[in-house]
Design an enzyme around this catalytic site. Structure first.
Site, PDB file in Angstrom:
ATOM      1  N   LYS A   1     -70.970  20.865  -7.040  1.00 42.02           N
ATOM      2  CA  LYS A   1     -71.829  21.037  -5.862  1.00 42.02           C
ATOM      3  C   LYS A   1     -72.854  19.907  -5.764  1.00 42.02           C
ATOM      4  O   LYS A   1     -73.051  19.339  -4.704  1.00 42.02           O
ATOM      5  CB  LYS A   1     -72.615  22.366  -5.937  1.00 42.02           C
TER       6      LYS A   1
ATOM      7  N   ARG B   1     -69.267  16.589 -19.439  1.00 44.05           N
ATOM      8  CA  ARG B   1     -70.452  16.102 -18.751  1.00 44.05           C
ATOM      9  C   ARG B   1     -71.679  16.165 -19.671  1.00 44.05           C
ATOM     10  O   ARG B   1     -72.499  15.264 -19.682  1.00 44.05           O
ATOM     11  CB  ARG B   1     -70.703  16.935 -17.483  1.00 44.05           C
TER      12      ARG B   1
ATOM     13  N   ARG C   1     -78.742  18.396 -22.025  1.00 44.04           N
ATOM     14  CA  ARG C   1     -78.811  19.644 -21.258  1.00 44.04           C
ATOM     15  C   ARG C   1     -78.320  20.820 -22.078  1.00 44.04           C
ATOM     16  O   ARG C   1     -77.477  20.684 -22.945  1.00 44.04           O
ATOM     17  CB  ARG C   1     -77.975  19.517 -19.986  1.00 44.04           C
TER      18      ARG C   1
ATOM     19  N   ARG D   1     -73.442  31.706 -17.883  1.00 45.18           N
ATOM     20  CA  ARG D   1     -73.742  31.301 -16.508  1.00 45.18           C
ATOM     21  C   ARG D   1     -72.561  31.589 -15.580  1.00 45.18           C
ATOM     22  O   ARG D   1     -72.740  31.927 -14.413  1.00 45.18           O
ATOM     23  CB  ARG D   1     -74.117  29.811 -16.465  1.00 45.18           C
TER      24      ARG D   1
ATOM     25  N   ARG E   1     -77.950  32.670  -4.263  1.00 50.04           N
ATOM     26  CA  ARG E   1     -77.197  33.035  -5.455  1.00 50.04           C
ATOM     27  C   ARG E   1     -77.056  34.537  -5.618  1.00 50.04           C
ATOM     28  O   ARG E   1     -76.412  34.986  -6.560  1.00 50.04           O
ATOM     29  CB  ARG E   1     -77.905  32.479  -6.683  1.00 50.04           C
TER      30      ARG E   1
HETATM   31  P1  AMP Z   1     -78.165  24.846 -11.127  1.00 47.21           P
HETATM   32  O1  AMP Z   1     -78.646  23.474 -11.414  1.00 47.21           O
HETATM   33  O2  AMP Z   1     -77.962  25.121  -9.656  1.00 47.21           O
HETATM   34  O3  AMP Z   1     -76.967  25.239 -11.935  1.00 47.21           O
HETATM   35  O4  AMP Z   1     -79.348  25.843 -11.555  1.00 47.21           O
HETATM   36  C1  AMP Z   1     -79.826  25.860 -12.882  1.00 47.21           C
HETATM   37  C2  AMP Z   1     -80.532  27.183 -13.166  1.00 47.21           C
HETATM   38  O5  AMP Z   1     -81.635  27.354 -12.288  1.00 47.21           O
HETATM   39  C3  AMP Z   1     -79.689  28.428 -12.956  1.00 47.21           C
HETATM   40  O6  AMP Z   1     -78.878  28.705 -14.078  1.00 47.21           O
HETATM   41  C4  AMP Z   1     -80.766  29.486 -12.730  1.00 47.21           C
HETATM   42  O7  AMP Z   1     -81.391  29.840 -13.963  1.00 47.21           O
HETATM   43  C5  AMP Z   1     -81.782  28.726 -11.913  1.00 47.21           C
HETATM   44  N1  AMP Z   1     -81.527  28.828 -10.470  1.00 47.21           N
HETATM   45  C6  AMP Z   1     -81.154  27.815  -9.624  1.00 47.21           C
HETATM   46  N2  AMP Z   1     -81.024  28.261  -8.372  1.00 47.21           N
HETATM   47  C7  AMP Z   1     -81.300  29.575  -8.401  1.00 47.21           C
HETATM   48  C8  AMP Z   1     -81.318  30.609  -7.413  1.00 47.21           C
HETATM   49  N3  AMP Z   1     -81.006  30.355  -6.143  1.00 47.21           N
HETATM   50  N4  AMP Z   1     -81.642  31.863  -7.829  1.00 47.21           N
HETATM   51  C9  AMP Z   1     -81.966  32.139  -9.103  1.00 47.21           C
HETATM   52  N5  AMP Z   1     -81.960  31.230 -10.076  1.00 47.21           N
HETATM   53  C10 AMP Z   1     -81.633  29.944  -9.742  1.00 47.21           C
END
Ligand code: AMP
Length: 191
Positions: free
Chosen positions: A14, A128, A136, A147, A89
């Site tokens: 994404k 990655r 990370r 996740r 989400r």
């Molecule tokens: P991402 O980089 O989009 O994978 O987001 C990393 C982490 O941020 C996720 O695993 C969640 O802990 C938190 N996070 C990101 N976006 C959201 C969202 N819309 N709602 C809740 N937690 C989020």
């Protein structure tokens, strides 16, 4: 002018596609994950509050996320449109998003689900993480699996909601970055 949601499990690509769409067409990438990580890096109160939640691969509260996005979409850099990367989400976030778009007189143009094979995805995320120098938390395979479970339990259920609106499109995320990009551009009809 386009307002787009990208859906897909962590590691589906994404962020890569959102960045490209921003560079090529000027739609602003709104990555809630990036926003949260920069809060953590800045040491803000919010950052301290969410640090553990991110490390464990759980979701930050709907309330915090909705407020964060609502502030963002009204900014001038979103005038040419935006790409929601990592939001909504949960069902509650999807509903709140609908309301805030209505309040701002905004429409969604497309919801693009990037479909992937989970096992292959875990391999891709591991690779990655290695390329990132292991900086990370993704390098922790249990966190990755967690996740994915959180995605399947809490985020995948919003797909039928968007399907019912007629705005949902699916792309094959197991293809190369360029091929995924071509599929997305064909949907958006911008190429
Ligand atoms: P991402 O980089 O989009 O994978 O987001 C990393 C982490 O941020 C996720 O695993 C969640 O802990 C938190 N996070 C990101 N976006 C959201 C969202 N819309 N709602 C809740 N937690 C989020």
């Amino acid at each position: 002018m386009m307002r787009i949601i990208l859906l897909g499990p962590p590691g589906a690509g994404k962020g890569t596609q959102a960045k490209r769409l921003e560079q090529e067409y000027g739609y602003k990438q709104l990555s809630t994950g990036d926003m949260l990580r920069s809060e953590i890096a800045s040491g803000s109160e919010l950052g301290q509050q969410v640090e553990k939640i991110l490390a464990e691969g759980n979701l930050v509260s709907d309330e915090i996320m909705v407020e964060m996005i609502e502030k963002r979409i009204a900014k001038p850099d979103c005038k040419r449109g935006f790409i929601l990367d990592g939001f909504p989400r949960t069902n509650a976030q999807a509903q709140e998003l609908d309301m805030m778009l209505k309040n701002h007189d905004m429409n969604l143009d497309a919801v693009i689900e990037i479909k992937v094979d989970e096992k292959a995805l875990i391999d891709r995320i591991q690779k990655r993480a290695q390329e990132d120098g292991g900086s990370r938390n993704d390098s922790d395979i249990d966190t990755i699996r967690h996740r994915m479970k959180v995605y399947n339990d809490q985020t995948a259920p919003i797909v039928p909601y968007y399907e019912a609106t007629g705005l949902l499109y699916r792309v094959d995320g197991m293809r190369s970055i360029d091929e995924v990009a071509m599929q997305i551009d064909a949907i958006l009809d911008v190429d």
